[in-house]
Scaffold this active site. Sequence first.
Site, PDB file in Angstrom:
ATOM      1  N   ASP A 213     -11.688   2.145  -1.013  1.00  0.00           N
ATOM      2  CA  ASP A 213     -11.873   3.580  -0.817  1.00  0.00           C
ATOM      3  C   ASP A 213     -12.826   4.193  -1.839  1.00  0.00           C
ATOM      4  O   ASP A 213     -13.093   5.400  -1.782  1.00  0.00           O
ATOM      5  CB  ASP A 213     -10.529   4.311  -0.892  1.00  0.00           C
ATOM      6  CG  ASP A 213      -9.689   4.133   0.362  1.00  0.00           C
ATOM      7  OD1 ASP A 213     -10.276   3.909   1.439  1.00  0.00           O
ATOM      8  OD2 ASP A 213      -8.456   4.219   0.270  1.00  0.00           O
TER       9      ASP A 213
ATOM     10  N   GLU B  15       0.896  -0.726  -5.045  1.00  0.00           N
ATOM     11  CA  GLU B  15      -0.221   0.227  -5.086  1.00  0.00           C
ATOM     12  C   GLU B  15       0.396   1.579  -5.400  1.00  0.00           C
ATOM     13  O   GLU B  15       0.851   2.295  -4.501  1.00  0.00           O
ATOM     14  CB  GLU B  15      -0.967   0.228  -3.741  1.00  0.00           C
ATOM     15  CG  GLU B  15      -2.261   1.033  -3.765  1.00  0.00           C
ATOM     16  CD  GLU B  15      -2.060   2.493  -3.462  1.00  0.00           C
ATOM     17  OE1 GLU B  15      -2.096   3.303  -4.426  1.00  0.00           O
ATOM     18  OE2 GLU B  15      -1.865   2.841  -2.289  1.00  0.00           O
TER      19      GLU B  15
ATOM     20  N   ASP C 181       0.834  -1.189   0.000  1.00  0.00           N
ATOM     21  CA  ASP C 181       0.000   0.000   0.000  1.00  0.00           C
ATOM     22  C   ASP C 181       0.877   1.250   0.000  1.00  0.00           C
ATOM     23  O   ASP C 181       1.913   1.303   0.667  1.00  0.00           O
ATOM     24  CB  ASP C 181      -0.912  -0.014   1.243  1.00  0.00           C
ATOM     25  CG  ASP C 181      -2.014   1.006   1.154  1.00  0.00           C
ATOM     26  OD1 ASP C 181      -2.711   1.038   0.135  1.00  0.00           O
ATOM     27  OD2 ASP C 181      -2.186   1.779   2.119  1.00  0.00           O
TER      28      ASP C 181
END
Length: 510
Positions: free
Chosen positions: A411, A358, A311
């Site tokens: 998200d 990511e 991430d």
Amino acid sequence: MHIFPKPAIQDGTLCFPAKYPREAGVLLAVSSLPSPYGIGTLGEAAYAFVDFLHDAGQAYWQVLPVGPTSFGDSPYQSFSSFAGNPYLIDLDFLREQGLLTLEEIQEDTQNDPPDRVDYAFLFAHRLRLLEKAFARGRSEEEPAYRAFCAENAGWLEDYSLYMALKVHFAYRPWWEWEEDIRLRRPLAVRQYRRLLLEGVEFWKFCQYHFSVQWEALRRYASRKGVRILGDLPLYAALDSADVWASQSQFQLGRDGLPTAVAGVPPDAFSETGQRWGNPLYRWDRMEKDGFSWWKCRLKAAARQYDWVRLDHFIGIVQYFSIPAGEETAVHGEWKPGPGGKLTALVNHVVGAGRVIAEDLGALTPEVIRLREKMGYPGMKVLQFGFDGNPDNGHLPDHYKENTVAYGGTHDNDTLLGFFGALEPGRQQEVLKYFGVSSPQELPDAVIETVYASRARMVIFQAQDILGLSGEARMNLPSTLGGNWQWRLLPGQTTQEAAQKLRRLTRRYLR
């Protein structure tokens, strides 16, 4: 706006030479599984979901971080980067072991509403149930338990003491504890270990049972041909065992509070940017000790997951530093991160062939070069493609092969919610792009288009596989309350949905 993109496959034949296996998966938090006990667990519904993925021809189950959640309930703000969430321990498995009775479980659980997690209720009741199981089935002398504690001693001792201290100090953050234990003075640590011995053993007990249940589920998934793709947040939460136990590795003042915090700068989505509040690393100190904290963390992730999504990969190359006193990210600045020094460790510990980067956000040439050098697939999110620019790289006809393509992440809104909220003119352009006549047709059209693309891996939220509205959204960034609560209802992942996905995996050679 482009018309409906030409598929990467025609008549069952690839239109380009494929370097990587073409695969697909589904994104679903463990907490979002159905269960009669208020939150998804590692129990029967998890095994049923693996069966669903197998029947649907899916190679991956992507989960959100499975660590113990703190204030705000976000899995990205955890009490530990290593531990498992005790709420996810399945109570029926404990009952089968004779550690709980059905009456005890029913007295201390609720499942209303069944499509939401009530974290306040869990906080008040779930640990009480686990304490009953601990009192009935202490495991200190069991060889498997002792082996688990020995193998994980590096983080388990600190985490278990930290959680016992949290309870002792009425769940106040660690920088508000008494000075001697806040600063981890050796005498204080020894004294509190003796004083809170029972509590320390309870938290070890929880981690042992989480580990046993997790490994059993992962073995079952492996037998079914399903790999677990886990999310590794770049930053640790300030109120965590990680920061308390390794204060010298973070940018903290003498009071234990950060001198600078993480976030991202203002952009098209936010005029003030995002101030996450996580403490930043002292990368220079970490490098001097060979990134020992990261090495331990990566080893834990490599044991827990089959694949790891790094991430906020951008923060490894350059991180955004916001002065701790600032309320927004407006006055932050970019600073150099460890770059290839850390990713070399990632490749050594996890393996380059098991990592996704990511790389969303401020994608600089340096970030692209490092990702390509490491061989990591980057990410594309279809919802980001509809800004009116036909050359937007998030549109499916621009995907490169070494890409993991998402309809949306945790998200984002659901596809139905996202497209339904577009202004009418833009919505008509999207309908034309996908060759459909109504917004209700879009989720299926999107999934098929992305499956047909060049991307080596495609992953959709379970909500989008089922065509759910925006009410099933998992998280709205920069908001507190109401997030991370959505759950599947029993029977919602039907054989019809599985067969629809299987037809797509066969048609597009995934």
